[in-house]
Design a protein around this motif. Structure first.
Motif, PDB file in Angstrom:
ATOM      1  N   MET A   1       0.846  -1.182   0.000  1.00 40.07           N
ATOM      2  CA  MET A   1       0.000   0.000   0.000  1.00 40.07           C
ATOM      3  C   MET A   1       0.888   1.241   0.000  1.00 40.07           C
ATOM      4  SD  MET A   1      -2.772   1.168   2.838  1.00 40.07           S
ATOM      5  CE  MET A   1      -4.358   1.020   2.098  1.00 40.07           C
ATOM      6  N   GLU A   2       0.551   2.179  -0.858  1.00 46.38           N
ATOM      7  CA  GLU A   2       1.335   3.408  -0.945  1.00 46.38           C
ATOM      8  C   GLU A   2       0.891   4.399   0.117  1.00 46.38           C
ATOM      9  OE1 GLU A   2       1.563   5.053  -4.859  1.00 46.38           O
ATOM     10  OE2 GLU A   2       1.309   3.068  -5.732  1.00 46.38           O
ATOM     11  N   LYS A   3       1.833   5.218   0.534  1.00 45.82           N
ATOM     12  CA  LYS A   3       1.504   6.263   1.498  1.00 45.82           C
ATOM     13  C   LYS A   3       0.981   7.488   0.767  1.00 45.82           C
ATOM     14  CE  LYS A   3       4.537   5.068   5.265  1.00 45.82           C
ATOM     15  NZ  LYS A   3       5.458   5.566   6.261  1.00 45.82           N
ATOM     16  N   ILE A   4       0.015   8.132   1.373  1.00 46.06           N
ATOM     17  CA  ILE A   4      -0.545   9.358   0.823  1.00 46.06           C
ATOM     18  C   ILE A   4       0.009  10.521   1.626  1.00 46.06           C
ATOM     19  CG2 ILE A   4      -2.662  10.676   0.463  1.00 46.06           C
ATOM     20  CD1 ILE A   4      -4.130   8.039   0.181  1.00 46.06           C
ATOM     21  N   LYS A   5       0.465  11.536   0.928  1.00 44.81           N
ATOM     22  CA  LYS A   5       0.980  12.724   1.595  1.00 44.81           C
ATOM     23  C   LYS A   5      -0.126  13.351   2.441  1.00 44.81           C
ATOM     24  CE  LYS A   5       3.083  17.166   0.625  1.00 44.81           C
ATOM     25  NZ  LYS A   5       3.498  18.116  -0.401  1.00 44.81           N
ATOM     26  N   LYS A   6       0.222  13.747   3.654  1.00 44.93           N
ATOM     27  CA  LYS A   6      -0.770  14.327   4.556  1.00 44.93           C
ATOM     28  C   LYS A   6      -1.040  15.784   4.206  1.00 44.93           C
ATOM     29  CE  LYS A   6       0.004  11.384   8.525  1.00 44.93           C
ATOM     30  NZ  LYS A   6       0.289  11.317   9.942  1.00 44.93           N
ATOM     31  N   ILE A   7      -2.305  16.127   4.246  1.00 44.92           N
ATOM     32  CA  ILE A   7      -2.732  17.504   4.039  1.00 44.92           C
ATOM     33  C   ILE A   7      -2.659  18.221   5.376  1.00 44.92           C
ATOM     34  CG2 ILE A   7      -4.751  18.914   3.451  1.00 44.92           C
ATOM     35  CD1 ILE A   7      -5.373  16.923   1.277  1.00 44.92           C
ATOM     36  N   GLU A   8      -2.405  19.504   5.341  1.00 46.80           N
ATOM     37  CA  GLU A   8      -2.264  20.294   6.564  1.00 46.80           C
ATOM     38  C   GLU A   8      -3.469  20.133   7.482  1.00 46.80           C
ATOM     39  OE1 GLU A   8      -1.629  24.367   5.519  1.00 46.80           O
ATOM     40  OE2 GLU A   8      -0.189  23.829   3.978  1.00 46.80           O
ATOM     41  N   LYS A   9      -3.186  20.060   8.767  1.00 41.49           N
ATOM     42  CA  LYS A   9      -4.232  19.905   9.790  1.00 41.49           C
ATOM     43  C   LYS A   9      -5.261  21.032   9.710  1.00 41.49           C
ATOM     44  CE  LYS A   9      -5.727  18.408  13.904  1.00 41.49           C
ATOM     45  NZ  LYS A   9      -6.741  17.415  13.954  1.00 41.49           N
ATOM     46  N   SER A  10      -4.827  22.246   9.401  1.00 40.52           N
ATOM     47  CA  SER A  10      -5.748  23.379   9.324  1.00 40.52           C
ATOM     48  C   SER A  10      -6.781  23.178   8.219  1.00 40.52           C
ATOM     49  CB  SER A  10      -4.982  24.687   9.111  1.00 40.52           C
ATOM     50  OG  SER A  10      -4.284  24.662   7.892  1.00 40.52           O
ATOM     51  N   LYS A  11      -6.372  22.569   7.107  1.00 40.42           N
ATOM     52  CA  LYS A  11      -7.308  22.316   6.007  1.00 40.42           C
ATOM     53  C   LYS A  11      -8.298  21.217   6.371  1.00 40.42           C
ATOM     54  CE  LYS A  11      -4.383  24.100   2.422  1.00 40.42           C
ATOM     55  NZ  LYS A  11      -3.713  23.908   1.160  1.00 40.42           N
ATOM     56  N   ILE A  12      -7.830  20.220   7.087  1.00 40.35           N
ATOM     57  CA  ILE A  12      -8.725  19.159   7.553  1.00 40.35           C
ATOM     58  C   ILE A  12      -9.725  19.730   8.550  1.00 40.35           C
ATOM     59  CG2 ILE A  12      -8.825  17.011   8.871  1.00 40.35           C
ATOM     60  CD1 ILE A  12      -6.213  16.203   7.451  1.00 40.35           C
ATOM     61  N   ASN A  13      -9.266  20.606   9.423  1.00 41.02           N
ATOM     62  CA  ASN A  13     -10.173  21.240  10.380  1.00 41.02           C
ATOM     63  C   ASN A  13     -11.227  22.088   9.680  1.00 41.02           C
ATOM     64  OD1 ASN A  13      -8.955  20.084  12.590  1.00 41.02           O
ATOM     65  ND2 ASN A  13      -7.634  21.835  12.991  1.00 41.02           N
ATOM     66  N   LYS A  14     -10.864  22.728   8.571  1.00 39.30           N
ATOM     67  CA  LYS A  14     -11.847  23.506   7.805  1.00 39.30           C
ATOM     68  C   LYS A  14     -12.954  22.596   7.281  1.00 39.30           C
ATOM     69  CE  LYS A  14      -8.926  27.294   6.239  1.00 39.30           C
ATOM     70  NZ  LYS A  14      -8.304  27.955   5.086  1.00 39.30           N
ATOM     71  N   VAL A  15     -12.592  21.390   6.882  1.00 46.62           N
ATOM     72  CA  VAL A  15     -13.598  20.440   6.403  1.00 46.62           C
ATOM     73  C   VAL A  15     -14.539  20.061   7.550  1.00 46.62           C
ATOM     74  CG1 VAL A  15     -13.977  18.114   5.484  1.00 46.62           C
ATOM     75  CG2 VAL A  15     -12.142  19.541   4.564  1.00 46.62           C
ATOM     76  N   TYR A  16     -13.984  19.797   8.713  1.00 44.81           N
ATOM     77  CA  TYR A  16     -14.822  19.446   9.867  1.00 44.81           C
ATOM     78  C   TYR A  16     -15.731  20.622  10.276  1.00 44.81           C
ATOM     79  CZ  TYR A  16     -12.485  15.015  10.969  1.00 44.81           C
ATOM     80  OH  TYR A  16     -12.015  13.734  10.935  1.00 44.81           O
ATOM     81  N   ASN A  17     -15.191  21.832  10.219  1.00 39.55           N
ATOM     82  CA  ASN A  17     -15.953  22.998  10.663  1.00 39.55           C
ATOM     83  C   ASN A  17     -17.000  23.454   9.651  1.00 39.55           C
ATOM     84  OD1 ASN A  17     -14.516  23.127  13.061  1.00 39.55           O
ATOM     85  ND2 ASN A  17     -12.962  24.465  12.198  1.00 39.55           N
ATOM     86  N   ARG A  18     -16.690  23.336   8.359  1.00 41.42           N
ATOM     87  CA  ARG A  18     -17.610  23.774   7.292  1.00 41.42           C
ATOM     88  C   ARG A  18     -17.660  22.719   6.190  1.00 41.42           C
ATOM     89  NH1 ARG A  18     -14.352  28.476   6.387  1.00 41.42           N
ATOM     90  NH2 ARG A  18     -13.879  29.057   8.495  1.00 41.42           N
ATOM     91  N   PRO A  19     -18.238  21.553   6.492  1.00 39.58           N
ATOM     92  CA  PRO A  19     -18.220  20.463   5.505  1.00 39.58           C
ATOM     93  C   PRO A  19     -18.972  20.779   4.216  1.00 39.58           C
ATOM     94  CG  PRO A  19     -19.641  19.906   7.358  1.00 39.58           C
ATOM     95  CD  PRO A  19     -18.915  21.169   7.716  1.00 39.58           C
ATOM     96  N   ASP A  20     -20.027  21.562   4.279  1.00 38.48           N
ATOM     97  CA  ASP A  20     -20.797  21.868   3.071  1.00 38.48           C
ATOM     98  C   ASP A  20     -20.036  22.763   2.100  1.00 38.48           C
ATOM     99  OD1 ASP A  20     -22.912  20.327   3.956  1.00 38.48           O
ATOM    100  OD2 ASP A  20     -23.886  22.000   4.957  1.00 38.48           O
ATOM    101  N   GLN A  21     -19.040  23.478   2.603  1.00 39.36           N
ATOM    102  CA  GLN A  21     -18.237  24.356   1.748  1.00 39.36           C
ATOM    103  C   GLN A  21     -16.958  23.668   1.252  1.00 39.36           C
ATOM    104  OE1 GLN A  21     -17.523  27.910   3.988  1.00 39.36           O
ATOM    105  NE2 GLN A  21     -19.684  28.472   4.080  1.00 39.36           N
ATOM    106  N   SER A  22     -16.753  22.419   1.663  1.00 41.83           N
ATOM    107  CA  SER A  22     -15.511  21.727   1.313  1.00 41.83           C
ATOM    108  C   SER A  22     -15.491  21.212  -0.124  1.00 41.83           C
ATOM    109  CB  SER A  22     -15.289  20.551   2.262  1.00 41.83           C
ATOM    110  OG  SER A  22     -16.266  19.538   2.037  1.00 41.83           O
TER     111      SER A  22
END
Length: 57
Positions: A1-22
């Protein structure tokens, strides 16, 4: 299985905070309509798929 580069925590938090705008289609194609049911790893994978598809189209 290949590793996927991690996206910044702040961008992931934006998805959690405003999922409809993601732009993620988790409600249609995912396992749940509630964004809190997804782990950070799952959000990371969905974001990379979104980025790749957006660049192809």
């Amino acid at each position: 299985m290949e590793k996927i580069k991690k996206i910044e925590k702040s961008k992931i938090n934006k998805v959690y905070n405003r999922p409809d705008q993601s732009g993620l289609m988790y409600k249609l194609y995912g396992k749940s309509v509630n964004i809190d049911d997804y782990s950070e790893r799952e959000i990371n994978e969905m974001l990379w798929v979104f980025i790749v598809i957006r660049n192809i189209c």
